[in-house]
Design a protein around this motif. Structure first.
Motif, short mmCIF file in Angstrom:
data_model
loop_
_atom_site.label_atom_id
_atom_site.label_comp_id
_atom_site.label_asym_id
_atom_site.label_seq_id
_atom_site.Cartn_x
_atom_site.Cartn_y
_atom_site.Cartn_z
N ASN A 3 12.43 -32.20 -9.64
CA ASN A 3 13.81 -31.68 -9.93
C ASN A 3 14.42 -30.87 -8.75
OD1 ASN A 3 15.89 -30.94 -11.73
ND2 ASN A 3 15.04 -29.08 -12.12
N ILE A 4 13.75 -30.21 -7.83
CA ILE A 4 14.14 -29.49 -6.77
C ILE A 4 14.68 -30.47 -5.70
CG2 ILE A 4 13.53 -28.17 -4.71
CD1 ILE A 4 11.52 -26.65 -6.40
N ASN A 5 13.99 -31.71 -5.39
CA ASN A 5 14.55 -32.77 -4.70
C ASN A 5 15.86 -33.44 -5.32
OD1 ASN A 5 12.27 -32.42 -2.79
ND2 ASN A 5 11.13 -33.72 -3.97
N ILE A 6 16.02 -33.61 -6.61
CA ILE A 6 17.12 -34.09 -7.08
C ILE A 6 18.45 -33.29 -6.94
CG2 ILE A 6 18.26 -34.98 -9.17
CD1 ILE A 6 15.49 -36.07 -9.97
N ASN A 7 17.97 -31.92 -7.20
CA ASN A 7 19.08 -30.94 -7.09
C ASN A 7 19.66 -30.76 -5.68
OD1 ASN A 7 19.29 -30.45 -9.89
ND2 ASN A 7 17.88 -28.73 -9.88
N THR A 8 18.78 -31.02 -4.68
CA THR A 8 18.85 -30.70 -3.20
C THR A 8 19.99 -31.88 -2.77
OG1 THR A 8 16.78 -29.74 -2.93
CG2 THR A 8 18.07 -30.79 -0.87
N LYS A 9 19.84 -33.03 -3.25
CA LYS A 9 20.70 -34.14 -3.02
C LYS A 9 22.17 -34.04 -3.75
CE LYS A 9 19.54 -36.83 -0.21
NZ LYS A 9 19.80 -36.60 1.15
N HIS A 10 22.24 -33.49 -4.81
CA HIS A 10 23.44 -33.40 -5.50
C HIS A 10 24.08 -32.21 -5.10
CE1 HIS A 10 22.87 -36.17 -8.74
NE2 HIS A 10 21.51 -35.72 -9.07
N THR A 11 23.18 -31.12 -4.54
CA THR A 11 24.07 -30.03 -3.69
C THR A 11 24.33 -30.28 -2.56
OG1 THR A 11 22.53 -28.41 -5.05
CG2 THR A 11 23.55 -27.84 -3.08
N GLU A 12 23.81 -31.20 -1.72
CA GLU A 12 24.23 -31.44 -0.35
C GLU A 12 25.42 -32.60 -0.56
OE1 GLU A 12 22.55 -34.02 3.50
OE2 GLU A 12 21.21 -33.55 1.61
N GLN A 13 25.66 -33.37 -1.38
CA GLN A 13 26.69 -34.03 -1.65
C GLN A 13 27.86 -33.24 -2.03
OE1 GLN A 13 26.74 -37.61 -1.03
NE2 GLN A 13 28.96 -37.39 -1.05
N GLY A 14 27.62 -32.41 -2.95
CA GLY A 14 28.77 -31.56 -3.48
C GLY A 14 29.34 -30.77 -2.28
N ILE A 15 28.36 -30.22 -1.42
CA ILE A 15 28.91 -29.38 -0.37
C ILE A 15 29.78 -30.19 0.77
CG2 ILE A 15 28.15 -28.01 1.72
CD1 ILE A 15 25.91 -27.01 0.29
N TYR A 16 29.16 -31.29 0.82
CA TYR A 16 29.65 -32.39 1.80
C TYR A 16 31.07 -32.71 1.32
CZ TYR A 16 30.93 -36.66 4.37
OH TYR A 16 31.27 -37.66 5.01
N ASP A 17 31.22 -33.04 0.23
CA ASP A 17 32.55 -33.59 -0.48
C ASP A 17 33.57 -32.26 -0.60
OD1 ASP A 17 31.36 -35.92 -1.19
OD2 ASP A 17 31.13 -35.52 -3.16
N ALA A 18 33.08 -31.26 -0.67
CA ALA A 18 34.08 -30.19 -0.65
C ALA A 18 34.75 -29.86 0.77
CB ALA A 18 33.37 -28.82 -1.25
N LEU A 19 33.77 -29.82 1.49
CA LEU A 19 34.20 -29.69 2.92
C LEU A 19 35.14 -30.73 3.46
CD1 LEU A 19 30.74 -28.38 4.64
CD2 LEU A 19 32.67 -26.86 3.88
N MET A 46 11.10 -24.01 -2.77
CA MET A 46 9.51 -24.79 -2.74
C MET A 46 8.82 -23.52 -2.60
SD MET A 46 9.78 -27.81 -3.31
CE MET A 46 8.67 -29.00 -2.27
N GLU A 47 9.07 -22.59 -1.78
CA GLU A 47 8.35 -21.16 -1.39
C GLU A 47 8.31 -20.41 -2.59
OE1 GLU A 47 8.87 -17.34 0.95
OE2 GLU A 47 9.47 -19.05 2.02
N PHE A 48 9.45 -20.38 -3.52
CA PHE A 48 9.26 -19.72 -4.99
C PHE A 48 8.29 -20.38 -5.75
CE2 PHE A 48 10.71 -18.85 -9.05
CZ PHE A 48 10.55 -17.55 -9.23
N VAL A 49 8.35 -21.43 -5.94
CA VAL A 49 7.41 -22.29 -6.52
C VAL A 49 5.89 -22.32 -6.34
CG1 VAL A 49 6.61 -24.81 -7.14
CG2 VAL A 49 8.95 -24.17 -7.45
N GLU A 50 5.70 -22.22 -5.01
CA GLU A 50 4.33 -22.03 -4.49
C GLU A 50 3.74 -20.74 -4.75
OE1 GLU A 50 4.26 -23.43 -0.39
OE2 GLU A 50 4.85 -25.44 -1.11
#
Length: 56
Positions: A3-19, A46-50
């Motif tokens: 879920n963290i990896n999926i959310n990371t990709k969605h967040t990255e795309q959202g930031i990119y699209d907005a910029l 990831m640090e929080f999870v660990e």
């Protein structure tokens, strides 16, 4: 963790699209910026999870 990896990709795309779309950034610079920011967020998650033994 998936879920963290999926959310990371969605967040990255959202930031990119907005910029690029809303702020007129150069796509190359937007990609670099979005990647750096989402890597930091992912590392923090990831640090929080660990630290909290949330993944077994």
């Amino acid at each position: 963790m998936d879920n963290i990896n999926i959310n990371t990709k969605h967040t990255e795309q959202g930031i990119y699209d907005a910029l690029v779309g809303d702020r007129g950034w150069d796509p190359k610079n937007a990609k670099i910026f979005a990647s750096e920011k989402t890597k930091a967020l992912r590392d923090s998650a990831m640090e929080f999870v660990e630290e909290n033994a949330l993944c077994g």
